[in-house]
Scaffold this motif. Sequence first.
Motif, PDB file in Angstrom:
ATOM      1  N   ILE A   1      29.749  54.312  40.314  1.00  0.00           N
ATOM      2  CA  ILE A   1      30.747  53.435  39.307  1.00  0.00           C
ATOM      3  C   ILE A   1      31.391  52.187  39.739  1.00  0.00           C
ATOM      4  N   GLN A   2      32.315  52.333  40.666  1.00  0.00           N
ATOM      5  CA  GLN A   2      32.822  50.760  40.713  1.00  0.00           C
ATOM      6  C   GLN A   2      32.272  49.952  41.141  1.00  0.00           C
ATOM      7  N   TRP A   3      30.889  50.414  42.467  1.00  0.00           N
ATOM      8  CA  TRP A   3      30.061  49.648  42.755  1.00  0.00           C
ATOM      9  C   TRP A   3      29.316  48.555  41.758  1.00  0.00           C
ATOM     10  N   HIS A   4      29.131  49.841  40.713  1.00  0.00           N
ATOM     11  CA  HIS A   4      27.666  48.957  39.509  1.00  0.00           C
ATOM     12  C   HIS A   4      28.765  48.214  38.643  1.00  0.00           C
ATOM     13  N   LEU A   5      30.228  48.476  38.006  1.00  0.00           N
ATOM     14  CA  LEU A   5      31.423  47.115  37.512  1.00  0.00           C
ATOM     15  C   LEU A   5      30.962  45.883  38.580  1.00  0.00           C
ATOM     16  N   VAL A   6      31.145  45.924  39.657  1.00  0.00           N
ATOM     17  CA  VAL A   6      30.777  45.043  40.699  1.00  0.00           C
ATOM     18  C   VAL A   6      29.595  44.212  40.313  1.00  0.00           C
ATOM     19  N   GLY A   7      28.399  45.364  40.177  1.00  0.00           N
ATOM     20  CA  GLY A   7      27.409  44.467  39.592  1.00  0.00           C
ATOM     21  C   GLY A   7      27.601  43.750  38.307  1.00  0.00           C
ATOM     22  N   MET A   8      28.237  45.019  37.581  1.00  0.00           N
ATOM     23  CA  MET A   8      27.634  44.391  36.014  1.00  0.00           C
ATOM     24  C   MET A   8      28.409  42.944  35.620  1.00  0.00           C
ATOM     25  N   PHE A   9      29.781  42.126  36.813  1.00  0.00           N
ATOM     26  CA  PHE A   9      30.415  40.678  36.171  1.00  0.00           C
ATOM     27  C   PHE A   9      30.189  40.173  37.463  1.00  0.00           C
ATOM     28  N   ALA A  10      29.553  40.380  38.120  1.00  0.00           N
ATOM     29  CA  ALA A  10      29.986  39.220  39.594  1.00  0.00           C
ATOM     30  C   ALA A  10      28.334  38.827  38.874  1.00  0.00           C
ATOM     31  N   PRO A  11      27.709  38.429  38.890  1.00  0.00           N
ATOM     32  CA  PRO A  11      26.321  37.706  38.305  1.00  0.00           C
ATOM     33  C   PRO A  11      26.950  36.736  37.761  1.00  0.00           C
ATOM     34  N   SER A  12      27.979  36.975  37.183  1.00  0.00           N
ATOM     35  CA  SER A  12      28.358  35.841  36.039  1.00  0.00           C
ATOM     36  C   SER A  12      28.922  34.603  36.554  1.00  0.00           C
ATOM     37  N   PHE A  13      29.123  34.720  38.060  1.00  0.00           N
ATOM     38  CA  PHE A  13      29.027  33.378  38.823  1.00  0.00           C
ATOM     39  C   PHE A  13      28.232  32.420  38.462  1.00  0.00           C
ATOM     40  N   VAL A  14      27.210  33.695  38.539  1.00  0.00           N
ATOM     41  CA  VAL A  14      25.937  32.369  38.846  1.00  0.00           C
ATOM     42  C   VAL A  14      24.695  31.827  37.394  1.00  0.00           C
ATOM     43  N   ALA A  15      24.457  33.620  36.884  1.00  0.00           N
ATOM     44  CA  ALA A  15      23.693  33.812  35.671  1.00  0.00           C
ATOM     45  C   ALA A  15      23.279  32.439  35.069  1.00  0.00           C
ATOM     46  N   GLY A  16      25.097  31.655  34.576  1.00  0.00           N
ATOM     47  CA  GLY A  16      24.849  30.674  34.067  1.00  0.00           C
ATOM     48  C   GLY A  16      23.605  28.928  34.690  1.00  0.00           C
TER      49      GLY A  16
END
Length: 416
Positions: free
Chosen positions: A264-279
């Motif tokens: 779940i912790q790995w999943h949470l990183v996946g949820m938020f880390a792409p925000s640096f590049v999604a835009g």
Amino acid sequence: MATRKKEATSFDTGVRQSNAVVLSVAQGLYTAAVAIDLTLTGLTGYQLAPDKSLATLPFALITVASAIATLFASLLMQKIGRRRGFVIGAATGALGGLVSVWAILQNDFWWFCLGTAAVGIFQAFAQYYRLAAADSVAPQQKAKAISMVLAGGVIAAILGPALAAWSKNLFPTLFAGSYLMVFLLGVGSILVLVFGFRDVEAEIIPADEAAVARSLTTVFRQPISLAALANNVIGGVVMMFVMTAAPLAAVANHHSIDDGANIIQWHLVGMFAPSFVAGHLIKRYGMPSVLFAGMLLSAACTFIASASSSLPAFYVALLCLGIGWNFMFVGGTALLASSHTPAERAKVQGVAELVRNIFTAAASLVAGPILERFGWVNLNLVNVPLLVVAAALTVFWMRTERSSERVVSDSPAASR
């Protein structure tokens, strides 16, 4: 006069840019606080419950209170401004943490329920951080502003559970210290919002526009609104469905409880880390490409999880799920922010968030029973038709947009 107007515009632009940074910090503090509650509330509820069948009630009240308060929060902020509304939400969360500490020390289950419900209200207000950032910038910058705010959750996704573990023995009674951290993070949010966030002067709504503000039915029948709801709601349902069941499935497949927590912790990183590049990805490759990438990654989670129950498969599947959710959520939020006029904002955003909360809450509640009755593989396969619906409504929006562009380009005014 022209100089004053130029100075005002420059100040306004600066405030709009700094607001996104402030909201990113506030998002991080909120995410850390909620992560503590999500990590420990089930265990604390079991510890305090007079009847062990009630042990999950405090956890459920976070989601239920958030869903109930969602529309109210939007309408309240329309009247008093987002800054005051966000401060009220953070103050309620801080109070909830303090009530939870007292309840644990007093061994009072029902006061603990009240404390977790207050954190749910905090969640109802905080979910508008990303929309506040989107509403304060030009249309082409909305996705980037949303991504910046969500990026604040990256460190918090790791910090929250770590804080929960570090502080659980601060008091003689187990877990009381962890909920003190919820209180302190709420206070931190208040300070950041009071001293950093500013309500940008509301856009002037022409009298004729205000008078003809469309009904909710009309707004949500638009292809752009349907695509926004499809990506926000279905992306959230698929994510919550799998995330809720994953730790239970991991343990059932002979992996340890610690493995389940790490997944779940790995999943949470996946949820938020792409925000640096999604835009940036949306700006470079276009909104549809990022939305479909999110759907494909969510589908990849389904097929990887169905193909293997090994520990690496759980890690890869849940990472794909987190990234897929992020792309669908950022894109869907940007579409939602572009689907209405300023006069329609409070009701449209409030109802959209209410719908998303109701469906994701339902997904979290039914995930356990479905896993128990039908198994991990079948639970994952349920998500496939949902993603097909999201893809179909996104294609419908794309075709409508292209038709509109062709009509505009073929008009006499455009050919002059």
